[in-house]
Design a protein around this motif. Sequence first.
Motif, PDB file in Angstrom:
ATOM      1  N   ILE A   1       0.863  -1.174   0.000  1.00 56.90           N
ATOM      2  CA  ILE A   1       0.000   0.000   0.000  1.00 56.90           C
ATOM      3  C   ILE A   1       0.906   1.232   0.000  1.00 56.90           C
ATOM      4  O   ILE A   1       2.096   1.142   0.305  1.00 56.90           O
ATOM      5  CB  ILE A   1      -0.972   0.013   1.196  1.00 56.90           C
ATOM      6  CG1 ILE A   1      -0.211   0.132   2.522  1.00 56.90           C
ATOM      7  CG2 ILE A   1      -1.840  -1.240   1.179  1.00 56.90           C
ATOM      8  CD1 ILE A   1      -1.129   0.315   3.728  1.00 56.90           C
ATOM      9  N   ALA A   2       0.353   2.382  -0.328  1.00 56.76           N
ATOM     10  CA  ALA A   2       1.171   3.577  -0.529  1.00 56.76           C
ATOM     11  C   ALA A   2       1.894   4.051   0.728  1.00 56.76           C
ATOM     12  O   ALA A   2       3.092   4.376   0.663  1.00 56.76           O
ATOM     13  CB  ALA A   2       0.315   4.701  -1.104  1.00 56.76           C
ATOM     14  N   PRO A   3       1.237   4.124   1.892  1.00 55.34           N
ATOM     15  CA  PRO A   3       1.974   4.589   3.080  1.00 55.34           C
ATOM     16  C   PRO A   3       3.124   3.650   3.429  1.00 55.34           C
ATOM     17  O   PRO A   3       2.999   2.427   3.303  1.00 55.34           O
ATOM     18  CB  PRO A   3       0.910   4.582   4.182  1.00 55.34           C
ATOM     19  CG  PRO A   3      -0.394   4.610   3.473  1.00 55.34           C
ATOM     20  CD  PRO A   3      -0.179   3.867   2.194  1.00 55.34           C
ATOM     21  N   THR A   4       4.232   4.216   3.873  1.00 58.25           N
ATOM     22  CA  THR A   4       5.347   3.394   4.330  1.00 58.25           C
ATOM     23  C   THR A   4       5.030   2.827   5.715  1.00 58.25           C
ATOM     24  O   THR A   4       4.065   3.235   6.370  1.00 58.25           O
ATOM     25  CB  THR A   4       6.626   4.225   4.429  1.00 58.25           C
ATOM     26  OG1 THR A   4       6.459   5.223   5.454  1.00 58.25           O
ATOM     27  CG2 THR A   4       6.946   4.894   3.100  1.00 58.25           C
ATOM     28  N   GLY A   5       5.880   1.911   6.161  1.00 59.77           N
ATOM     29  CA  GLY A   5       5.683   1.359   7.491  1.00 59.77           C
ATOM     30  C   GLY A   5       5.725   2.421   8.564  1.00 59.77           C
ATOM     31  O   GLY A   5       4.970   2.382   9.540  1.00 59.77           O
ATOM     32  N   ALA A   6       6.630   3.407   8.405  1.00 63.71           N
ATOM     33  CA  ALA A   6       6.725   4.493   9.381  1.00 63.71           C
ATOM     34  C   ALA A   6       5.450   5.328   9.385  1.00 63.71           C
ATOM     35  O   ALA A   6       4.966   5.747  10.451  1.00 63.71           O
ATOM     36  CB  ALA A   6       7.935   5.364   9.061  1.00 63.71           C
ATOM     37  N   GLU A   7       4.898   5.569   8.207  1.00 67.72           N
ATOM     38  CA  GLU A   7       3.657   6.352   8.120  1.00 67.72           C
ATOM     39  C   GLU A   7       2.482   5.580   8.708  1.00 67.72           C
ATOM     40  O   GLU A   7       1.589   6.163   9.337  1.00 67.72           O
ATOM     41  CB  GLU A   7       3.393   6.738   6.673  1.00 67.72           C
ATOM     42  CG  GLU A   7       4.400   7.759   6.153  1.00 67.72           C
ATOM     43  CD  GLU A   7       4.355   7.925   4.635  1.00 67.72           C
ATOM     44  OE1 GLU A   7       4.839   8.963   4.149  1.00 67.72           O
ATOM     45  OE2 GLU A   7       3.838   7.023   3.936  1.00 67.72           O
ATOM     46  N   ILE A   8       2.465   4.272   8.527  1.00 68.42           N
ATOM     47  CA  ILE A   8       1.415   3.449   9.109  1.00 68.42           C
ATOM     48  C   ILE A   8       1.510   3.485  10.628  1.00 68.42           C
ATOM     49  O   ILE A   8       0.503   3.615  11.339  1.00 68.42           O
ATOM     50  CB  ILE A   8       1.517   2.003   8.600  1.00 68.42           C
ATOM     51  CG1 ILE A   8       1.178   1.947   7.112  1.00 68.42           C
ATOM     52  CG2 ILE A   8       0.584   1.071   9.388  1.00 68.42           C
ATOM     53  CD1 ILE A   8       1.488   0.623   6.456  1.00 68.42           C
ATOM     54  N   ALA A   9       2.733   3.386  11.157  1.00 65.05           N
ATOM     55  CA  ALA A   9       2.923   3.430  12.604  1.00 65.05           C
ATOM     56  C   ALA A   9       2.498   4.774  13.182  1.00 65.05           C
ATOM     57  O   ALA A   9       2.004   4.845  14.307  1.00 65.05           O
ATOM     58  CB  ALA A   9       4.382   3.148  12.945  1.00 65.05           C
ATOM     59  N   ALA A  10       2.681   5.841  12.399  1.00 67.24           N
ATOM     60  CA  ALA A  10       2.312   7.175  12.867  1.00 67.24           C
ATOM     61  C   ALA A  10       0.801   7.405  12.819  1.00 67.24           C
ATOM     62  O   ALA A  10       0.274   8.234  13.567  1.00 67.24           O
ATOM     63  CB  ALA A  10       3.025   8.238  12.029  1.00 67.24           C
ATOM     64  N   ASP A  11       0.099   6.684  11.964  1.00 65.45           N
ATOM     65  CA  ASP A  11      -1.357   6.832  11.837  1.00 65.45           C
ATOM     66  C   ASP A  11      -2.006   5.463  11.737  1.00 65.45           C
ATOM     67  O   ASP A  11      -2.554   5.093  10.699  1.00 65.45           O
ATOM     68  CB  ASP A  11      -1.688   7.676  10.608  1.00 65.45           C
ATOM     69  CG  ASP A  11      -3.195   7.909  10.448  1.00 65.45           C
ATOM     70  OD1 ASP A  11      -3.942   7.774  11.450  1.00 65.45           O
ATOM     71  OD2 ASP A  11      -3.634   8.197   9.310  1.00 65.45           O
ATOM     72  N   PRO A  12      -1.956   4.678  12.813  1.00 64.26           N
ATOM     73  CA  PRO A  12      -2.495   3.313  12.740  1.00 64.26           C
ATOM     74  C   PRO A  12      -3.987   3.267  12.448  1.00 64.26           C
ATOM     75  O   PRO A  12      -4.439   2.432  11.664  1.00 64.26           O
ATOM     76  CB  PRO A  12      -2.157   2.728  14.115  1.00 64.26           C
ATOM     77  CG  PRO A  12      -1.950   3.912  15.001  1.00 64.26           C
ATOM     78  CD  PRO A  12      -1.386   4.978  14.128  1.00 64.26           C
TER      79      PRO A  12
END
Length: 252
Positions: free
Chosen positions: A142-153
Amino acid sequence: MRLLLLNANASQSITDLVVAAARPLASPTTELIGVTGRFGPRYIGTRAAYAIASHAALDAYAAFGHGADAVLLACFGDPGLGALRELAPVPVIGMAEAGCRAAAAGGRRFAVVTGGERWIPMLTEYVATLGLSAQLGGVHAIAPTGAEIAADPEGSIALLAEGCRIASKKFRADVIVLGGAGLAPIAPRVAAMLDFPVIDGLAAALTAAEAAASAPDGTATSDRLTDPLPAIGLTPELSALLQDPGARPASQ
């Protein structure tokens, strides 16, 4: 049992997320020790970052691995896994390897869903090193990176669930592996939205690490280094470990 959860990227917030997600999954007698890479990328999403993180993983083990009964490399993609197994006299388990092997059990066809497009070729190549290419349908990001996913779960749960649906259909997969340390806290909620099996890499690695550490031959490895490896420019802890391969790291 003392289990070292080693996050090879330099993001303490990700380490904290992984430790919190692992606690309810671990045995009551397992002590979880979270460790973060002392240098390198905040997020691993490129080959360059992966290479640096492999070094950071070795350094972190050398600095903080004293007394560990097993190491869980809490970074999907397993940077430094083979090298850690050369140095550590205890079992070392990687999230990606554990998740993929659990998914492939019984000959099942599986797919990996993760965050960040650059992981697609990197994980495809890594699965090949595990000998599981024949069972891998493919990798979907998916487009968000893992860091972005962690920042906006909260904002990522629906995206990940839809990514799993796409991968299941596109790759005709029997089971999906959710790949990413930052995804671990929301993996159960993603799985609850789907009508096919979903494996969380952290949960699979934790199960494997506890089993390996409990086994009578849990410390046995076939590829351990035995000869000293002289080097320059490394931290004192890593230099000392390379001089005495297979020894436990000294206490700090």
